[in-house]
Design a protein around this motif. Structure first.
Motif, short mmCIF file in Angstrom:
data_model
loop_
_atom_site.label_atom_id
_atom_site.label_comp_id
_atom_site.label_asym_id
_atom_site.label_seq_id
_atom_site.Cartn_x
_atom_site.Cartn_y
_atom_site.Cartn_z
N LYS A 1 18.81 47.84 -36.38
CA LYS A 1 20.23 48.13 -35.95
C LYS A 1 20.96 46.91 -35.50
O LYS A 1 22.41 46.85 -36.51
N GLU A 2 20.24 45.40 -35.98
CA GLU A 2 20.74 44.19 -36.07
C GLU A 2 20.76 44.20 -37.66
O GLU A 2 21.79 42.99 -37.38
N GLU B 1 20.95 35.46 -32.44
CA GLU B 1 21.16 36.75 -31.56
C GLU B 1 22.46 36.35 -31.70
O GLU B 1 23.47 37.71 -31.70
N ARG C 1 24.62 37.26 -33.87
CA ARG C 1 25.04 38.80 -34.16
C ARG C 1 25.77 39.51 -33.22
O ARG C 1 26.78 40.46 -33.41
N ASP C 2 25.11 39.34 -31.92
CA ASP C 2 26.33 39.87 -30.39
C ASP C 2 27.51 39.59 -30.22
O ASP C 2 27.65 39.85 -29.36
N LEU D 1 14.14 42.06 -38.57
CA LEU D 1 15.15 42.47 -37.84
C LEU D 1 15.17 44.04 -37.74
O LEU D 1 14.21 45.27 -38.83
N THR D 2 15.74 44.48 -36.50
CA THR D 2 15.70 46.50 -36.38
C THR D 2 16.63 46.54 -37.14
O THR D 2 17.92 45.51 -37.90
#
Length: 292
Positions: A211-212, A62, A65-66, A208-209
């Protein structure tokens, strides 16, 4: 035709880089302890390895990703046979991600229990050849062969790092039932990255969502990766890479072989590879405009 020993050595019929791996270390890999949660990304060189390393990293981390974690790919998805940073793989927390160019017969035997996962990415071999040729000019660890025709003959004979493309791809396909393996092609990733990310998530059991997934797809586009020093191996020291001559990630296209090979060279390539390639259960895409 034989490659110089300074650049390559043979271990059990397969070419490795001499100052990045040793026969003694490779001997230990057969009994490398495999965990059920391990994920191995296996490719022949220049087949989308860094790209898929990056995608796996984005799926699992994560912080990647962010954008909150400044960890490079060699630490996120290290090389099994080239432990460049002398990391302690045994104490590495699960799930462990590894990259490898190993042929099927040198893979750790624990992988054959079919619980750990293998992702195998294959790319059309003419683009592999073109990319390999250009990469050899930037790598200080590969012998630079100026004449493309000579380099092509070495490639066709398997006298290059990772040996013969046909043997590598054929080996993993023929023995696919021995492993828990997902095959992807570089070209399908180029044409529909989102579908491939979803396919990977499904295979890996990662939820994963939307958005992810969007974030993974966005950050795994070629231009985003090329601009990211963590993804483009810009951390590689100058004794390994001559960054003034180019980057690990060059064009990332399908069909660039047409800008490198002459018609005669393409026909020569076909005469050597075509018969065995036709027996492979893969639809090869030779140009981005072709239908898969």
């Amino acid at each position: 035709m034989e490659p110089a020993e300074k650049y390559l050595f043979t271990y059990k019929g397969f070419y490795f880089q001499p100052d990045m791996a040793s026969a003694e270390y490779l001997d230990t890999l057969e009994d490398f302890e495999i965990r059920d949660s391990d994920v191995f990304l296996v490719t022949y060189p220049k087949s989308g390895t860094i790209w898929t390393q990056n995608i796996l990293s984005l799926i699992y981390h994560e912080g990647h990703r962010d954008g909150t974690e400044k960890v490079d790919l060699l630490d996120r998805v290290p090389w099994l046979e080239y432990n460049i940073r002398n990391a302690d793989y045994i104490s590495r927390p699960s799930p462990r991600l590894f990259a490898s160019h190993l042929p099927y017969y040198l893979a750790p035997k624990g992988l054959r229990n079919r619980r750990a996962k293998v992702v195998y990415v294959v790319r059309n071999p003419k683009d592999v050849l073109a990319s390999y040729y250009h990469f050899s000019k930037t790598s200080r660890k590969l012998e630079e062969v100026e004449d493309f025709g000579i380099f092509m003959e070495r490639f066709l004979a398997g006298k290059v790092l990772a040996s013969l493309w046909l043997d590598h791809v054929e080996g993993w396909y023929t023995h696919k039932d021995d492993f828990n393996i997902l095959f992807l092609t570089y070209e399908e990733m180029k044409k529909d990255l989102r579908s491939c990310v979803l396919k990977l998530c499904n295979f890996l059991g990662k939820r994963l969502t939307e958005k992810e997934v969007d974030a993974v797809v966005d950050q795994a586009t070629f231009n985003k990766m090329k601009a990211d020093p963590r993804a483009n191996y810009e951390f590689m020291p100058p004794d390994l890479m001559d960054h003034s001559k180019g980057h690990f990630l060059r064009k990332g296209t399908v069909g660039d072989w047409k800008n490198t090979m002459t018609v005669a060279q393409s026909e020569r390539f076909d005469s050597v590879f075509k018969e065995r390639m036709e027996k492979l259960p893969i639809e090869f895409c030779w140009d981005i405009h072709d239908e898969l």
